[in-house]
Design a protein around this motif. Structure first.
Motif, PDB file in Angstrom:
ATOM      1  N   TYR A 178       0.512  -1.106   0.134  1.00 29.54           N
ATOM      2  CA  TYR A 178      -0.398  -0.013  -0.087  1.00 29.54           C
ATOM      3  C   TYR A 178       0.681   0.768   0.225  1.00 29.54           C
ATOM      4  N   LEU A 179       0.273   2.100  -0.890  1.00 24.88           N
ATOM      5  CA  LEU A 179       1.155   3.217  -0.524  1.00 24.88           C
ATOM      6  C   LEU A 179       0.752   3.991   1.373  1.00 24.88           C
ATOM      7  N   SER A 180       1.754   4.091   1.752  1.00 26.94           N
ATOM      8  CA  SER A 180       1.365   5.225   3.440  1.00 26.94           C
ATOM      9  C   SER A 180       1.212   6.259   3.210  1.00 26.94           C
ATOM     10  N   GLU A 181       1.011   6.509   4.131  1.00 25.42           N
ATOM     11  CA  GLU A 181       0.597   8.128   4.475  1.00 25.42           C
ATOM     12  C   GLU A 181       1.987   9.149   4.120  1.00 25.42           C
ATOM     13  N   GLN A 182       3.045   8.794   4.384  1.00 30.36           N
ATOM     14  CA  GLN A 182       4.270   9.159   4.614  1.00 30.36           C
ATOM     15  C   GLN A 182       4.527   9.401   2.740  1.00 30.36           C
ATOM     16  N   GLY A 183       4.234   8.713   1.641  1.00 28.46           N
ATOM     17  CA  GLY A 183       4.464   8.255   0.372  1.00 28.46           C
ATOM     18  C   GLY A 183       3.602   8.723  -0.004  1.00 28.46           C
ATOM     19  N   LYS A 184       2.127   9.112   0.422  1.00 28.01           N
ATOM     20  CA  LYS A 184       1.370  10.205  -0.371  1.00 28.01           C
ATOM     21  C   LYS A 184       1.577  11.599  -0.226  1.00 28.01           C
ATOM     22  N   ALA A 185       1.779  11.458   0.948  1.00 34.71           N
ATOM     23  CA  ALA A 185       2.265  13.274   1.460  1.00 34.71           C
ATOM     24  C   ALA A 185       3.419  13.883   0.654  1.00 34.71           C
ATOM     25  N   GLU A 186       4.570  12.777  -0.052  1.00 30.81           N
ATOM     26  CA  GLU A 186       4.819  12.796  -1.000  1.00 30.81           C
ATOM     27  C   GLU A 186       4.958  13.051  -2.260  1.00 30.81           C
ATOM     28  N   VAL A 187       4.017  12.610  -2.550  1.00 29.63           N
ATOM     29  CA  VAL A 187       4.366  12.414  -3.947  1.00 29.63           C
ATOM     30  C   VAL A 187       3.102  14.156  -4.372  1.00 29.63           C
ATOM     31  N   GLU A 188       2.642  13.640  -2.969  1.00 27.49           N
ATOM     32  CA  GLU A 188       1.545  15.340  -3.044  1.00 27.49           C
ATOM     33  C   GLU A 188       1.842  16.144  -3.378  1.00 27.49           C
ATOM     34  N   VAL A 189       3.403  16.852  -2.209  1.00 26.48           N
ATOM     35  CA  VAL A 189       4.059  17.543  -2.048  1.00 26.48           C
ATOM     36  C   VAL A 189       5.177  17.661  -3.935  1.00 26.48           C
TER      37      VAL A 189
END
Length: 356
Positions: free
Chosen positions: A85-96
């Motif tokens: 799964y994409l983690s919360e941290q990974g999701k934040a990195e992608v969005e930034v």
């Protein structure tokens, strides 16, 4: 594809918080392994639009990137399985990252990736030829060295009723009109790519250097702009008659995205032949034809699954799936022992369309 920062964040963006993805399957989707099982996974992961987007991606290079994602906690294992799964941290990195970079939302590689590439290649080559023709210059190096493409240009010019100078002028006017409807940055990128009389188009690498962004981002930007151009040409074909002729050649065949073998199966299905009869006619295994049919059902949302499954079995399958949407093939076999796996998969594809 090199392991650039852009390519890494793009690949990371393909993971989801809602459902787990197997990295090895994602690799086959990105490189375009065209089997029914991989196509179905691309469909399940909602990644058909990126199918075969990195055909030359090396497995070792890809694995190193995945290990980096895991080490940084950007993707998390689904229990003990090989899915992530994409983690919360990974999701934040992608969005930034993509708050400051272009993300290719409008691509549809599986359905028309090949046709989009062909359209751009033809329109750019024809632009060069007509530009030189406008200045009556016959001594220039053609952009496209392939004889079949040079022959296409010659035949295309020969089949137009306009005088060659009028044709060149009309083509130029269509370019001006179509560019006027793009945002200034997109128009600038398109014009920078064009070659004509005493003007040489810039390569993607040169454009990346000019705009100080990575080459892959420029390539995605160009694909996106090409799709915009095509959409505009289709909506207002009366304004762009010459461009529309090229569009029709590239997109006119609804089966242009298929392999020759799958295309032939589609042709026989259109003629009303059954899977078994197609297999006999083509001297292929029925399973091979069934894989073609699954591919067609995945690619074309209007493909009627009920046409390839006997009506009684089709109705029973629908009933079974309605009572247990997540039924496995092994469970289905206990209720309907004669049902081949391909029917099970086709019903899955059909029912998943309602969620799109």
């Amino acid at each position: 594809m090199d392991q650039s920062l852009y390519s890494q964040f793009f690949c990371l963006s393909l993971y989801s918080k809602d459902y787990p993805i197997k990295p090895s399957t994602l690799y086959h989707i990105l490189t375009g392994k065209r089997t029914a099982s991989i196509l179905f996974k691309a469909h399940t992961y909602q990644l058909t639009k990126f199918f075969s987007i990195f055909p030359n991606l090396k497995r070792e290079q890809y694995n190193q990137m995945i290990q980096k994602f895991i080490a940084r906690g950007w993707i998390k294992a689904n229990g003990v399985s090989e899915e992530f799964y994409l983690s919360e941290q990974g999701k934040a990195e992608v969005e930034v990252y993509f708050s400051e970079h272009f993300y290719p939302q409008r691509l549809n590689q599986l359905l028309n990736g090949k046709a989009t590439k062909e359209f751009w290649k033809k329109i750019v080559f024809l632009t060069q030829v007509l530009s030189e023709l406008r200045y009556q210059n016959k001594r220039y190096l053609p952009l496209d060295k392939e004889w079949k493409n040079q022959l296409w240009v010659k035949n295309w010019l020969k089949n137009r009723p306009l005088d060659k100078q009028e044709l060149a002028l009309s083509f130029g006017k269509e370019w001006i009109q179509v560019l006027a409807n793009l945002d200034s940055f997109s128009a600038e990128i398109v014009v920078s790519q064009l070659t004509g009389h005493e003007k040489f188009g810039k390569t993607i690498t040169q454009l990346a250097s000019m705009y100080k962004i990575e080459a892959l981002e420029i390539a995605f930007l160009l694909q996106n702009v090409t799709i915009q151009l095509m959409d505009q040409i289709v909506r207002k074909k009366e304004i762009y008659p010459l461009f529309y002729l090229i569009y029709q050649e590239c997109i006119g065949d609804p089966y242009s995205s298929l392999s020759q073998s799958t295309k032939l199966t589609a042709y026989y299905l259109d003629k009303g032949l059954s899977i078994e009869n197609i297999a006999l006619k083509r001297n292929l295994k029925a399973n091979t034809i069934s894989e073609h049919v699954i591919e067609l059902a995945i690619i074309f949302s209007d493909f009627d699954v009920s046409n390839v499954i006997p009506d009684t079995d089709y109705q029973r399958l629908i009933t079974v799936f309605q009572s247990n949407e997540k039924i496995t093939y092994e469970e289905l076999e206990k209720e309907m022992p004669h049902v081949p796996f391909s029917w099970y998969r086709l019903i899955q594809v059909e029912r998943s369309r309602a969620d799109e």
